[in-house]
Design an enzyme around this catalytic site. Structure first.
Site, PDB file in Angstrom:
ATOM      1  CE  LYS A   1       3.086 -12.143   3.004  1.00 27.35           C
ATOM      2  NZ  LYS A   1       1.910 -11.219   2.656  1.00 27.35           N
TER       3      LYS A   1
HETATM    4  C1  E4P Z   1       3.109  -8.298   0.676  1.00 23.79           C
HETATM    5  O1  E4P Z   1       3.415  -9.532   0.911  1.00 23.79           O
HETATM    6  C2  E4P Z   1       2.901  -7.505   1.985  1.00 23.79           C
HETATM    7  O2  E4P Z   1       1.754  -7.866   2.595  1.00 23.79           O
HETATM    8  C3  E4P Z   1       2.695  -6.015   1.279  1.00 23.79           C
HETATM    9  O3  E4P Z   1       3.279  -5.710   0.260  1.00 23.79           O
HETATM   10  C4  E4P Z   1       2.695  -5.097   2.205  1.00 23.79           C
HETATM   11  O4  E4P Z   1       2.399  -3.835   1.731  1.00 23.79           O
HETATM   12  P1  E4P Z   1       2.280  -2.316   2.535  1.00 23.79           P
HETATM   13  O5  E4P Z   1       3.533  -2.039   3.337  1.00 23.79           O
HETATM   14  O6  E4P Z   1       2.115  -1.415   1.527  1.00 23.79           O
HETATM   15  O7  E4P Z   1       1.265  -2.436   3.583  1.00 23.79           O
END
Ligand code: E4P
Length: 217
Positions: free
Chosen positions: A87
């Site tokens: 990622k």
């Molecule tokens: C996904 O990969 C992200 O880390 C995540 O969905 C972020 O979500 P949030 O905006 O609720 O922190």
């Protein structure tokens, strides 16, 4: 649509896996910290534990923000397990690292995506997944779902294979709307996924069936 769970909580991952509908897991440094997982060695062990619980893709985020650092960390993460998806943040060096990994056949998830232009770059760099954060856009009075629709249109125009992973999903209606708009994947909390089960007519109907069965016995 693939269902990923967006957590580093092993109990919740187990629960979603037991439902039989889980296709993968996404994590980020904040989700790790929320579970009290800190320090490189503990984080690495936690990724290994998550990979043991699920069959599908597990996104593991790099902390470096420069190309060389991202490549080093990404290669270490990818070597942990074939399920690991590297990622990367959608910044200049993140795009370069994405291209590097896609050329090597290593899966990538471009994160912190908030515009069609960023999603276009992710596709051009060969990303496996692009993660538009719909909840965080909603938080600033901008329509997160509209971003999913726009990316879908652009990707369809050119046949890009990068999968649209709707991230920052906050509630059950987000999941349904993302499915209508053609997101390939959604990642969200267990509560939002379990919300799909709920309908009062199901509960009323089941109670009546059970009551009627009892009458005849
Ligand atoms: C996904 O990969 C992200 O880390 C995540 O969905 C972020 O979500 P949030 O905006 O609720 O922190």
């Amino acid at each position: 649509m693939k269902f990923f769970i967006d957590t580093a909580n092993l109990e919740q991952i187990k629960e979603a896996q037991a439902l039989g509908i889980l296709d993968g897991v996404t994590t980020n440094p904040s989700l790790m910290a929320k579970e009290g997982i800190t320090g490189e060695a503990n984080i690495i062990n936690h990724y290994k534990a998550i990979c043991k619980l699920v069959d599908g893709d597990v996104s593991a985020e790099v902390i470096a923000t420069d190309f060389d650092g991202m490549v080093k960390q990404g290669e270490e993460l990818a070597a942990l397990n074939p399920q690991i998806v590297v990622k990367l943040p959608l910044i200049k060096d993140g795009i370069k690292a994405c291209k590097y990994f896609s050329d090597k056949g290593i899966k990538t998830n471009m994160t912190l995506v908030f515009s069609v232009g960023q999603a276009l770059l992710a596709a051009k760099a060969g990303a496996t997944y692009v993660s538009p954060f719909i909840g965080r856009l909603d938080d600033i009075s901008t329509d997160g779902l509209n971003l999913i629709a726009e990316i879908r249109q652009v990707y369809n125009n050119y046949g890009y294979q990068t999968e649209i992973l709707a991230a920052s999903v906050r509630h059950t209606m987000h999941i349904i709307d993302c499915a209508k708009l053609g997101a390939d994947v959604m990642t969200g909390p267990l509560k939002a996924i379990e919300g799909l089960l709920n309908h009062p007519l199901t509960d009323i109907g089941l109670a009546k069936f059970l009551a009627d069965f009892k009458k005849g016995n």
